[in-house]
Design a protein around this motif. Structure first.
Motif, PDB file in Angstrom:
ATOM      1  N   GLN A   1       0.825  -1.206   0.000  1.00 29.00           N
ATOM      2  CA  GLN A   1       0.000   0.000   0.000  1.00 29.00           C
ATOM      3  C   GLN A   1       0.857   1.253   0.000  1.00 29.00           C
ATOM      4  O   GLN A   1       0.560   2.237  -0.691  1.00 29.00           O
ATOM      5  CB  GLN A   1      -0.925  -0.016   1.212  1.00 29.00           C
ATOM      6  CG  GLN A   1      -1.872   1.176   1.316  1.00 29.00           C
ATOM      7  CD  GLN A   1      -2.917   1.163   0.229  1.00 29.00           C
ATOM      8  OE1 GLN A   1      -3.283   0.114  -0.276  1.00 29.00           O
ATOM      9  NE2 GLN A   1      -3.401   2.341  -0.156  1.00 29.00           N
ATOM     10  N   ALA A   2       1.946   1.241   0.769  1.00 28.49           N
ATOM     11  CA  ALA A   2       2.830   2.406   0.829  1.00 28.49           C
ATOM     12  C   ALA A   2       3.487   2.681  -0.514  1.00 28.49           C
ATOM     13  O   ALA A   2       3.616   3.845  -0.933  1.00 28.49           O
ATOM     14  CB  ALA A   2       3.900   2.190   1.907  1.00 28.49           C
ATOM     15  N   VAL A   3       3.897   1.634  -1.219  1.00 26.05           N
ATOM     16  CA  VAL A   3       4.513   1.826  -2.534  1.00 26.05           C
ATOM     17  C   VAL A   3       3.477   2.331  -3.542  1.00 26.05           C
ATOM     18  O   VAL A   3       3.782   3.185  -4.385  1.00 26.05           O
ATOM     19  CB  VAL A   3       5.161   0.514  -3.013  1.00 26.05           C
ATOM     20  CG1 VAL A   3       5.699   0.666  -4.430  1.00 26.05           C
ATOM     21  CG2 VAL A   3       6.286   0.106  -2.081  1.00 26.05           C
TER      22      VAL A   3
ATOM     23  N   ALA B   1       7.693  -7.564  -1.507  1.00 23.77           N
ATOM     24  CA  ALA B   1       7.463  -6.115  -1.482  1.00 23.77           C
ATOM     25  C   ALA B   1       8.490  -5.410  -0.603  1.00 23.77           C
ATOM     26  O   ALA B   1       8.167  -4.497   0.154  1.00 23.77           O
ATOM     27  CB  ALA B   1       6.041  -5.799  -1.008  1.00 23.77           C
ATOM     28  N   THR B   2       9.758  -5.827  -0.712  1.00 24.30           N
ATOM     29  CA  THR B   2      10.842  -5.174   0.019  1.00 24.30           C
ATOM     30  C   THR B   2      11.858  -4.509  -0.906  1.00 24.30           C
ATOM     31  O   THR B   2      12.759  -3.829  -0.419  1.00 24.30           O
ATOM     32  CB  THR B   2      11.579  -6.197   0.914  1.00 24.30           C
ATOM     33  OG1 THR B   2      12.072  -7.270   0.103  1.00 24.30           O
ATOM     34  CG2 THR B   2      10.658  -6.751   1.989  1.00 24.30           C
ATOM     35  N   CYS B   3      11.731  -4.697  -2.206  1.00 26.94           N
ATOM     36  CA  CYS B   3      12.654  -4.089  -3.173  1.00 26.94           C
ATOM     37  C   CYS B   3      11.874  -3.152  -4.089  1.00 26.94           C
ATOM     38  O   CYS B   3      10.899  -3.570  -4.729  1.00 26.94           O
ATOM     39  CB  CYS B   3      13.353  -5.167  -4.000  1.00 26.94           C
ATOM     40  SG  CYS B   3      14.430  -6.256  -3.045  1.00 26.94           S
ATOM     41  N   LEU B   4      12.319  -1.892  -4.143  1.00 22.24           N
ATOM     42  CA  LEU B   4      11.653  -0.887  -4.961  1.00 22.24           C
ATOM     43  C   LEU B   4      12.564  -0.432  -6.092  1.00 22.24           C
ATOM     44  O   LEU B   4      13.789  -0.444  -5.973  1.00 22.24           O
ATOM     45  CB  LEU B   4      11.264   0.336  -4.116  1.00 22.24           C
ATOM     46  CG  LEU B   4      10.532   0.102  -2.801  1.00 22.24           C
ATOM     47  CD1 LEU B   4      10.146   1.423  -2.190  1.00 22.24           C
ATOM     48  CD2 LEU B   4       9.317  -0.771  -3.018  1.00 22.24           C
TER      49      LEU B   4
ATOM     50  N   LYS C   1      16.067  -1.011  -0.923  1.00 29.68           N
ATOM     51  CA  LYS C   1      15.768  -2.234  -0.181  1.00 29.68           C
ATOM     52  C   LYS C   1      15.143  -1.853   1.149  1.00 29.68           C
ATOM     53  O   LYS C   1      15.710  -1.075   1.920  1.00 29.68           O
ATOM     54  CB  LYS C   1      17.049  -3.043   0.045  1.00 29.68           C
ATOM     55  CG  LYS C   1      16.867  -4.284   0.902  1.00 29.68           C
ATOM     56  CD  LYS C   1      16.034  -5.342   0.205  1.00 29.68           C
ATOM     57  CE  LYS C   1      15.993  -6.627   1.033  1.00 29.68           C
ATOM     58  NZ  LYS C   1      15.158  -7.665   0.391  1.00 29.68           N
ATOM     59  N   LEU C   2      13.956  -2.407   1.422  1.00 34.71           N
ATOM     60  CA  LEU C   2      13.232  -2.117   2.653  1.00 34.71           C
ATOM     61  C   LEU C   2      13.330  -3.286   3.619  1.00 34.71           C
ATOM     62  O   LEU C   2      13.472  -4.441   3.216  1.00 34.71           O
ATOM     63  CB  LEU C   2      11.752  -1.851   2.357  1.00 34.71           C
ATOM     64  CG  LEU C   2      11.407  -0.740   1.372  1.00 34.71           C
ATOM     65  CD1 LEU C   2       9.901  -0.710   1.148  1.00 34.71           C
ATOM     66  CD2 LEU C   2      11.895   0.615   1.870  1.00 34.71           C
TER      67      LEU C   2
ATOM     68  N   ASN D   1       9.662  -3.949   8.207  1.00 29.78           N
ATOM     69  CA  ASN D   1       8.928  -2.867   8.849  1.00 29.78           C
ATOM     70  C   ASN D   1       8.788  -1.645   7.963  1.00 29.78           C
ATOM     71  O   ASN D   1       8.265  -0.619   8.403  1.00 29.78           O
ATOM     72  CB  ASN D   1       9.613  -2.468  10.159  1.00 29.78           C
ATOM     73  CG  ASN D   1       9.557  -3.571  11.197  1.00 29.78           C
ATOM     74  OD1 ASN D   1       8.589  -4.326  11.255  1.00 29.78           O
ATOM     75  ND2 ASN D   1      10.596  -3.677  12.004  1.00 29.78           N
ATOM     76  N   GLY D   2       9.275  -1.735   6.717  1.00 29.24           N
ATOM     77  CA  GLY D   2       9.145  -0.631   5.787  1.00 29.24           C
ATOM     78  C   GLY D   2      10.214   0.433   5.914  1.00 29.24           C
ATOM     79  O   GLY D   2      10.050   1.549   5.403  1.00 29.24           O
ATOM     80  N   ILE D   3      11.328   0.121   6.577  1.00 28.22           N
ATOM     81  CA  ILE D   3      12.424   1.076   6.754  1.00 28.22           C
ATOM     82  C   ILE D   3      13.447   0.859   5.645  1.00 28.22           C
ATOM     83  O   ILE D   3      13.750  -0.277   5.269  1.00 28.22           O
ATOM     84  CB  ILE D   3      13.098   0.901   8.128  1.00 28.22           C
ATOM     85  CG1 ILE D   3      12.061   1.023   9.246  1.00 28.22           C
ATOM     86  CG2 ILE D   3      14.200   1.924   8.317  1.00 28.22           C
ATOM     87  CD1 ILE D   3      11.342   2.341   9.290  1.00 28.22           C
ATOM     88  N   VAL D   4      13.995   1.959   5.120  1.00 27.83           N
ATOM     89  CA  VAL D   4      14.997   1.876   4.060  1.00 27.83           C
ATOM     90  C   VAL D   4      16.294   1.329   4.643  1.00 27.83           C
ATOM     91  O   VAL D   4      16.924   1.954   5.508  1.00 27.83           O
ATOM     92  CB  VAL D   4      15.230   3.260   3.419  1.00 27.83           C
ATOM     93  CG1 VAL D   4      16.325   3.170   2.367  1.00 27.83           C
ATOM     94  CG2 VAL D   4      13.947   3.776   2.796  1.00 27.83           C
TER      95      VAL D   4
END
Length: 308
Positions: A213-215, A242-245, A258-259, A262-265
């Motif tokens: 959702q955040a992405v 859903a950890t690589c953007l 890379k996240l 917990n969604g932290i960079v």
């Protein structure tokens, strides 16, 4: 009739009335922008109307007033009263359901397996997992378990599930629901921890859904807008977890992020338009700040203007 003749007649008529048929530069773009603005305003007003309607119908004061309709004959004959009562009842039911889903993230139930050859007298133990995202709930996820062996009564095994492949359910089941080998004595079988399995699965599900959702929000807020590196073209997820953007700008500039779960960079690699030079300053700022994925909008549009 020749189309050119028709156009000439149209131009002559316009000239005779003093009308200018030449289109001003950019007039179509202005109209498109105005239409888009009106559509956005309609969507916003519709959402606000829905929110206000829900708040009014579910309020205690409204419920009390509607419950007194029988004692007030002049209101009982109102043509829209029954419709309002139905709307209020539906809203209360919806609010109660949402409250239940919010407070009880996991619920259990028993069902019968329709397979005539099913084990344990066709009994199946079901677990429903709710995942709230934003102001709504996603469709529930399910885990179905049974007791496949009469020798190990009380020990469960996953029968079916709707958990997405991004969640390592098999590894979790091996950890929390160990099932003994055939030659293992029942008294030596390891103890299972169903509660631990459900908690970890739900934690993984919530994190996975929130990252996605955040992405999506990041792409929605930045796509086509000017950031420190130019016009951002696309923000996408490149792995199942859903950890690589991947961020792409017009002209070929690219960033990979890379996240953590917990969604932290955790890591970042930013490549210039020639795909050779890396922006180590931006990479360091993204990682060292401990940014959440939701904060990237602020960083890319305001805080950091050195992407080149």
């Amino acid at each position: 009739m020749d189309s050119s003749a028709v156009m000439d007649d149209t131009q002559l008529a316009a000239d005779s009335m003093g009308l200018d048929t030449q289109q001003e530069p950019g007039w179509d773009t202005q109209f498109d922008e105005e239409i888009q603005r009106i559509r956005s305003q309609i969507k916003s007003l519709t959402s606000r109307r829905s929110l206000l309607t829900s708040s009014i119908l579910s309020s205690q004061r409204t419920t009390t007033l509607l419950s007194r309709r029988i004692s007030q004959p002049h209101l009982a004959e109102h043509p829209f009263l029954d419709h309002v009562i139905d709307l209020s009842a539906a809203q209360i039911k919806h609010s109660t359901l949402q409250l239940h889903r919010l407070c009880t993230g996991c619920t259990t139930f028993l069902i019968k397996d329709p397979d005539p050859n099913a084990v344990d007298s066709n009994r199946v133990f079901g677990i429903r997992i709710e995942v709230p995202v934003g102001d709504s709930f996603l469709p529930p996820y399910y885990i179905f378990l049974n007791r496949p062996s009469t020798a190990y009564k009380g020990l469960l095994k996953i029968h079916r599930h709707t958990i997405p492949p991004a969640i390592p359910l098999a590894i979790m089941a091996k950890k929390y629901l160990p099932f003994p080998a055939r030659d293992t004595m029942p008294e030596k079988a390891k103890k299972q921890n169903l509660g631990g399995l459900v908690r970890e699965v739900r934690r993984e599900l919530v994190g996975w859904c929130l990252r996605k959702q955040a992405v999506e929000n990041l792409d929605k807020n930045l796509r086509g807008k000017h950031t420190g590196g130019g016009i951002l073209k696309n923000v996408s997820i490149t792995d199942a977890e859903a950890t690589c953007l991947r961020l792409e700008w017009e002209g070929g500039k690219m960033a990979r992020i890379k996240l953590s779960k917990n969604g932290i960079v955790n890591k970042a690699a930013v490549f210039g338009y020639d795909q050779l030079k890396r922006d180590h300053t931006l990479e360091k700022n993204l990682v060292d700040r401990g940014l959440c994925v939701n904060e990237l909008v602020r960083v890319l549009t305001r805080d950091i203007e050195g992407i080149s």
